[in-house]
Design an enzyme around this catalytic site. Sequence first.
Site, PDB file in Angstrom:
ATOM      1  N   ASP A 169       0.824  -1.216   0.000  1.00 11.01           N
ATOM      2  CA  ASP A 169       0.000   0.000   0.000  1.00 11.01           C
ATOM      3  C   ASP A 169       0.863   1.273   0.000  1.00 11.01           C
ATOM      4  OD1 ASP A 169      -2.439   1.332  -0.061  1.00 11.01           O
ATOM      5  OD2 ASP A 169      -3.303   0.166   1.576  1.00 11.01           O
ATOM      6  N   ASP A 224      -9.505   3.418  -3.643  1.00 13.62           N
ATOM      7  CA  ASP A 224     -10.292   2.280  -3.157  1.00 13.62           C
ATOM      8  C   ASP A 224     -11.718   2.275  -3.711  1.00 13.62           C
ATOM      9  OD1 ASP A 224      -8.108   1.593  -1.674  1.00 13.62           O
ATOM     10  OD2 ASP A 224      -9.140   1.585   0.261  1.00 13.62           O
TER      11      ASP A 224
END
Length: 408
Positions: A169, A224
């Site tokens: 991430d 996301d």
Amino acid sequence: MEKKHTLSVMLMVVLLSISIHCIRTESRTLMEADTRRNLLANGLGMTPPMGWNSWNHFFCQINETIIKEAADALVSTGLSEVGYKYVNIDDCWAEYDRDAEGYLVPNKVTFPSGIKALADYVHSKGLKLGIYSDAGYRTCSTQMPGSLGYEQKDAQTFASWGIDYLKYDNCNNGDLKPMERYPEMTRALMSTGRPIFVSLCEWGDMHPALWGDRLGNSWRTTNDIQDTWESMISRADQNEAYAVYARPGGWNDPDMLEVGNGGMTTDEYIVHFSIWAISKAPLLVGCDVRKMANDTLTILSNKEVIAINQDPLGVQAKKVRMEGDVEIWAGPLSGYRTVVVLLNRSLNNTYPITAEWDDLGIPPKTAVEAREPWKHVTLEKIFVNKLRAKVRGHSCRMFVLTPVSQSG
Ligand SMILES: *[C@@H]1O[C@H](CO)[C@@H](O)[C@H](O)[C@H]1NC(C)=O
Ligand SMILES: *[C@@H]1O[C@H](CO)[C@@H](O)[C@H](O)[C@H]1NC(C)=O
Ligand SMILES: *[C@@H]1O[C@H](CO)[C@@H](O)[C@H](O)[C@H]1NC(C)=O
Ligand SMILES: *[C@@H]1O[C@H](CO)[C@@H](O)[C@H](O)[C@H]1NC(C)=O
């Protein structure tokens, strides 16, 4: 005379610079190929990865029981049988701090048996275990450390536990550029000698489609996803822009699946799964696989649609026509086949949808047989030059077109 001379000198200069440019471009391509070979030659991801990930349903509320039960469910529902092999733990699996030697420690309350035991369990079921870290100082939840500055230690830890996949991430990165943070982890993983799928989760900020292939087996092209039509369809759009960069070994990633989480209709989830499949996106189930509704399982386990995602040609479909709310997406498949998705993004407009061979890249006058993978039927009619179909609002129809001999 003078003028002519100047002109031919100019011409020569132009030709020379063109050929220098060509040589440069060629050697750059060679260098890039070398870099790719050096940094990421793990042989993984020849087709898009398939599996499950904890985030979209559980977020931080995970523990080893949930991960084990998810693995059990992948097997008992038949999902593993149709290709979903990765069981991926997302954020929030570790203790807040590293240990005294600087190693990550599995959360003592929620993962009391440790990650190695979990990997052994998952492997015993014929599945693979994925884990999560962050190319920053802490992960996005801030509940655990990130790997920035600890790449070698963490890669060795993951390899020693038997990890098969890393989602990496982009939070809390101290404003350092991705190129200053991501290569270090890829190098560290490669140096462990264990093949570990590298999933770059850089959110598309610095166009990772343009450089991700040297560092990862997939790269996120979007922020996301959320469990709504708008979120899903806008990620499909953003991801489509990079279609030409996808290929075996390196895939665009519009984020994980929301199918089965309850925020969309069945038609909308079929659109979601169809576009992810033809886009050669990773198929990472994001619902609670222990408690799936029948239609969820039916969507996720459609073997014909999965085969389109896993087609060895590995070419991502593109939008080939847009008219108002109606879109035609298409891409080539192995065996001279073409996959077409007719998509109706409208709730109240009317447009006829006609897919013309010209748009699909099929030679004119070619006669094709059309199969509908969602209905498991091959249409009786042979189509020449175009295919026309009606599509409900917020839904799609998918066809696989196979050329047939016209005399036969
Ligand atoms: C994991 O969470 C579930 C549901 O919240 C709970 O029943 C279970 O006991 C927990 N297991 C561990 C190891 O924390
Ligand atoms: C779901 O599928 C199973 C097996 O096909 C069937 O027995 C069951 O009745 C179905 N449930 C619903 C709610 O349709
Ligand atoms: C229906 O179409 C109108 C005009 O194009 C648009 O403003 C409206 O938002 C649409 N309604 C829905 C529910 O899509
Ligand atoms: C798209 O959906 C709308 C709303 O259901 C419908 O009126 C329209 O006919 C559909 N378009 C096509 C091309 O089927």
